[in-house]
Design a protein around this motif. Structure first.
Motif, PDB file in Angstrom:
ATOM      1  N   LEU A  83     -17.574   6.987  -6.780  1.00 10.33           N
ATOM      2  CA  LEU A  83     -17.906   8.392  -6.521  1.00 10.33           C
ATOM      3  C   LEU A  83     -16.653   9.143  -6.049  1.00 10.33           C
ATOM      4  O   LEU A  83     -16.336  10.237  -6.519  1.00 10.33           O
ATOM      5  N   THR A  84     -15.920   8.518  -5.135  1.00 11.70           N
ATOM      6  CA  THR A  84     -14.688   9.129  -4.624  1.00 11.70           C
ATOM      7  C   THR A  84     -13.655   9.275  -5.737  1.00 11.70           C
ATOM      8  O   THR A  84     -13.018  10.326  -5.880  1.00 11.70           O
ATOM      9  N   ALA A  85     -13.476   8.234  -6.531  1.00  8.77           N
ATOM     10  CA  ALA A  85     -12.493   8.290  -7.621  1.00  8.77           C
ATOM     11  C   ALA A  85     -12.847   9.423  -8.586  1.00  8.77           C
ATOM     12  O   ALA A  85     -11.982  10.211  -8.985  1.00  8.77           O
ATOM     13  N   ARG A 107      -2.011   8.452  -6.908  1.00  8.24           N
ATOM     14  CA  ARG A 107      -1.939   7.189  -6.153  1.00  8.24           C
ATOM     15  C   ARG A 107      -3.315   6.860  -5.551  1.00  8.24           C
ATOM     16  O   ARG A 107      -3.783   5.733  -5.634  1.00  8.24           O
ATOM     17  N   GLN A 108      -3.938   7.859  -4.966  1.00  9.31           N
ATOM     18  CA  GLN A 108      -5.250   7.615  -4.344  1.00  9.31           C
ATOM     19  C   GLN A 108      -6.267   7.183  -5.405  1.00  9.31           C
ATOM     20  O   GLN A 108      -7.060   6.256  -5.169  1.00  9.31           O
ATOM     21  N   ALA A 109      -6.231   7.829  -6.564  1.00 12.87           N
ATOM     22  CA  ALA A 109      -7.177   7.475  -7.629  1.00 12.87           C
ATOM     23  C   ALA A 109      -6.992   6.010  -8.017  1.00 12.87           C
ATOM     24  O   ALA A 109      -7.962   5.270  -8.208  1.00 12.87           O
ATOM     25  N   GLU A 111      -5.848   3.632  -6.061  1.00 16.95           N
ATOM     26  CA  GLU A 111      -6.368   2.803  -4.965  1.00 16.95           C
ATOM     27  C   GLU A 111      -7.896   2.735  -5.011  1.00 16.95           C
ATOM     28  O   GLU A 111      -8.488   1.691  -4.734  1.00 16.95           O
ATOM     29  N   GLU A 112      -8.550   3.829  -5.382  1.00 14.54           N
ATOM     30  CA  GLU A 112     -10.008   3.788  -5.504  1.00 14.54           C
ATOM     31  C   GLU A 112     -10.413   2.838  -6.633  1.00 14.54           C
ATOM     32  O   GLU A 112     -11.430   2.149  -6.529  1.00 14.54           O
ATOM     33  N   ALA A 113      -9.596   2.793  -7.680  1.00 12.86           N
ATOM     34  CA  ALA A 113      -9.873   1.840  -8.767  1.00 12.86           C
ATOM     35  C   ALA A 113      -9.750   0.403  -8.245  1.00 12.86           C
ATOM     36  O   ALA A 113     -10.555  -0.470  -8.602  1.00 12.86           O
ATOM     37  N   MET A 184     -17.147  11.612   3.761  1.00 18.08           N
ATOM     38  CA  MET A 184     -17.310  10.369   2.984  1.00 18.08           C
ATOM     39  C   MET A 184     -16.317   9.311   3.462  1.00 18.08           C
ATOM     40  O   MET A 184     -16.711   8.243   3.908  1.00 18.08           O
ATOM     41  N   GLU A 185     -15.028   9.601   3.369  1.00 12.52           N
ATOM     42  CA  GLU A 185     -14.040   8.567   3.677  1.00 12.52           C
ATOM     43  C   GLU A 185     -13.813   8.392   5.172  1.00 12.52           C
ATOM     44  O   GLU A 185     -13.389   7.333   5.608  1.00 12.52           O
ATOM     45  N   GLY A 186     -14.079   9.450   5.953  1.00  9.68           N
ATOM     46  CA  GLY A 186     -13.743   9.400   7.379  1.00  9.68           C
ATOM     47  C   GLY A 186     -14.894   9.028   8.296  1.00  9.68           C
ATOM     48  O   GLY A 186     -14.665   8.611   9.430  1.00  9.68           O
ATOM     49  N   ASP A 218      -6.115   1.317   3.416  1.00 12.07           N
ATOM     50  CA  ASP A 218      -5.929   2.379   2.412  1.00 12.07           C
ATOM     51  C   ASP A 218      -6.669   3.652   2.819  1.00 12.07           C
ATOM     52  O   ASP A 218      -6.141   4.758   2.703  1.00 12.07           O
ATOM     53  N   GLU A 219      -7.908   3.468   3.254  1.00  6.92           N
ATOM     54  CA  GLU A 219      -8.727   4.646   3.564  1.00  6.92           C
ATOM     55  C   GLU A 219      -8.139   5.455   4.714  1.00  6.92           C
ATOM     56  O   GLU A 219      -8.288   6.675   4.760  1.00  6.92           O
ATOM     57  N   SER A 220      -7.473   4.786   5.657  1.00  7.69           N
ATOM     58  CA  SER A 220      -6.904   5.560   6.759  1.00  7.69           C
ATOM     59  C   SER A 220      -5.764   6.457   6.258  1.00  7.69           C
ATOM     60  O   SER A 220      -5.561   7.540   6.798  1.00  7.69           O
ATOM     61  N   VAL A 221      -5.084   6.041   5.190  1.00  9.42           N
ATOM     62  CA  VAL A 221      -4.059   6.923   4.597  1.00  9.42           C
ATOM     63  C   VAL A 221      -4.736   8.056   3.802  1.00  9.42           C
ATOM     64  O   VAL A 221      -4.306   9.211   3.874  1.00  9.42           O
ATOM     65  N   HIS A 222      -5.804   7.743   3.086  1.00 14.15           N
ATOM     66  CA  HIS A 222      -6.530   8.803   2.349  1.00 14.15           C
ATOM     67  C   HIS A 222      -6.980   9.902   3.313  1.00 14.15           C
ATOM     68  O   HIS A 222      -6.848  11.084   3.039  1.00 14.15           O
ATOM     69  N   LEU A 223      -7.515   9.449   4.420  1.00 12.74           N
ATOM     70  CA  LEU A 223      -8.006  10.381   5.421  1.00 12.74           C
ATOM     71  C   LEU A 223      -6.865  11.219   6.019  1.00 12.74           C
ATOM     72  O   LEU A 223      -7.009  12.427   6.224  1.00 12.74           O
TER      73      LEU A 223
HETATM   74 MN    MN Z   1     -10.506   6.493  -0.425  1.00 14.99          MN
END
Ligand code: MN
Ligand code: FE
Length: 339
Positions: A83-85, A107-109, A111-113, A184-186, A218-223
């Motif tokens: 969903l996030t990707a 890059r984030q996309a 990582e979601e993969a 969602m991510e946070g 990874d998610e902490s960097v996305h956030l």
């Molecule tokens: Mn993420």
């Protein structure tokens, strides 16, 4: 900073920006997050699942409550990652014309993969029926409620005719970014993180625990990227940050805390692994305050962190690993200093 200086980059609504011209860079933070993502590179196959396979297949090494906890989190994360990707690629990328921010989104996309691949790998190695896991976001009300909330909150930007021109539309865009990044991510990922990392701390299901540890990193960097993105759009469009608008954001975060608590109660009908739904609720409130402060809003709960070991697991990424698993070894190279 405003349209009076068309050669100055802005994150959105800048038709003078050539999206292929990344240098010189305006937003060094986007570059820093990109480099951090690269330094954290990993793939799920690096994690040995042998002990997990034995534990999962045994009759007595896991209680039915522990199995439920694992399955519920697999059910939520397996579909939330894609969903996030999809959101990044289909909705956010189109409106952010700044090239260094786009570079990070790519890059984030990726990582979601990798995260989506992690749940394929976990289903494969443990022999979990994919139909069971991948239908949970429709079948289990506490999971469905979270996904529906994010889908509802982010529907403006999914409209193919949506543009970011004008104050109201910029507000809608920031509102939706809060839905993706902050909620969602946070928030919606964090009850799951605390539950799955509790297995790791107890040396149970360490493979899946390590997978979640990588995802959390990874998610902490996305956030962090999402918060910088939101704050910069607000700085460049200060008129959007009205009392009415910020109140609406705070109320959505409060609703998210309630939904995450419902989810925790459903995952944890009885206390296990040193956790119960009340301590997880306290943690969600603690996390929500940090998210609010990060986007420069007043905190709402003022609760202490019931799981200080969760901060340690995130902070220790460059030092000796807290759980003596192998995660830190995979950080490759040094992060370059920018600015
Ligand atoms: Mn993420
Ligand atoms: Fe993810």
């Amino acid at each position: 900073m405003s349209v009076d200086f068309p050669l100055h980059k802005t994150i959105i609504n800048n038709s003078s920006i050539d999206p292929n011209k990344i240098l010189p860079m305006q937003y060094k933070w986007a570059r820093t997050h990109y480099k951090k993502g690269v330094a954290n590179n990993w793939v799920p196959e690096e994690v040995n699942m042998q002990q997990d396979i034995e534990t999962w297949r045994s009759r007595d090494k896991l209680s039915s409550s522990e199995r439920r906890l694992i399955l519920w989190n697999m059910g939520f994360f397996s579909t939330a990652e894609s969903l996030t990707a999809n959101n990044i690629v289909l909705a956010i990328y189109k409106h952010i014309t700044n090239p260094e921010c786009r570079q990070y989104l790519l890059r984030q996309a990726y990582e979601e993969a990798v995260h989506t691949d992690t749940f394929i790998y976990c289903c494969d190695t443990l022999g979990i029926d994919p139909d069971e896991v991948y239908n949970m976001y429709q079948r289990i009300p506490s999971i469905r409620q979270k996904d529906q909330f994010v889908i509802e909150m982010t529907k403006s930007v999914m409209d193919p005719n949506f543009t970011t021109v004008g104050k109201e539309n910029i507000q809608k865009f920031v509102h939706d970014l809060v839905g993706y990044y902050v909620i969602m991510e946070g928030i919606f990922f964090y009850a799951g993180f605390v539950m799955m990392l509790s297995f790791l701390r107890r040396n149970k299901m360490v493979g899946i625990g390590e997978q979640f540890q990588f995802i959390l990193r990874d998610e902490s960097v996305h956030l962090a990227f999402g918060s910088d993105l939101i704050n910069t759009i607000v700085d460049e469009n200060p008129s959007i940050w009205t009392d009415e608008f910020t109140t609406d954001i705070s109320q959505n975060i409060q609703k998210a805390v309630e939904y995450e608590y419902e989810y925790a109660k459903d995952c944890l009908p009885h206390g296990i692994l040193g956790l119960n739904s009340e301590s997880v609720k306290q943690y969600i409130k603690y996390i929500a305050d940090r998210r609010l402060e990060k986007i420069r809003l007043e905190k709402l709960y003022d609760t202490p962190n019931p799981f200080p070991w969760m901060s340690e697991i995130m902070d220790l990424r460059k030092e000796k690993n807290f759980f003596e698993t192998r995660v830190t070894e995979y950080q490759t190279g040094g992060v370059l200093q920018w600015g």
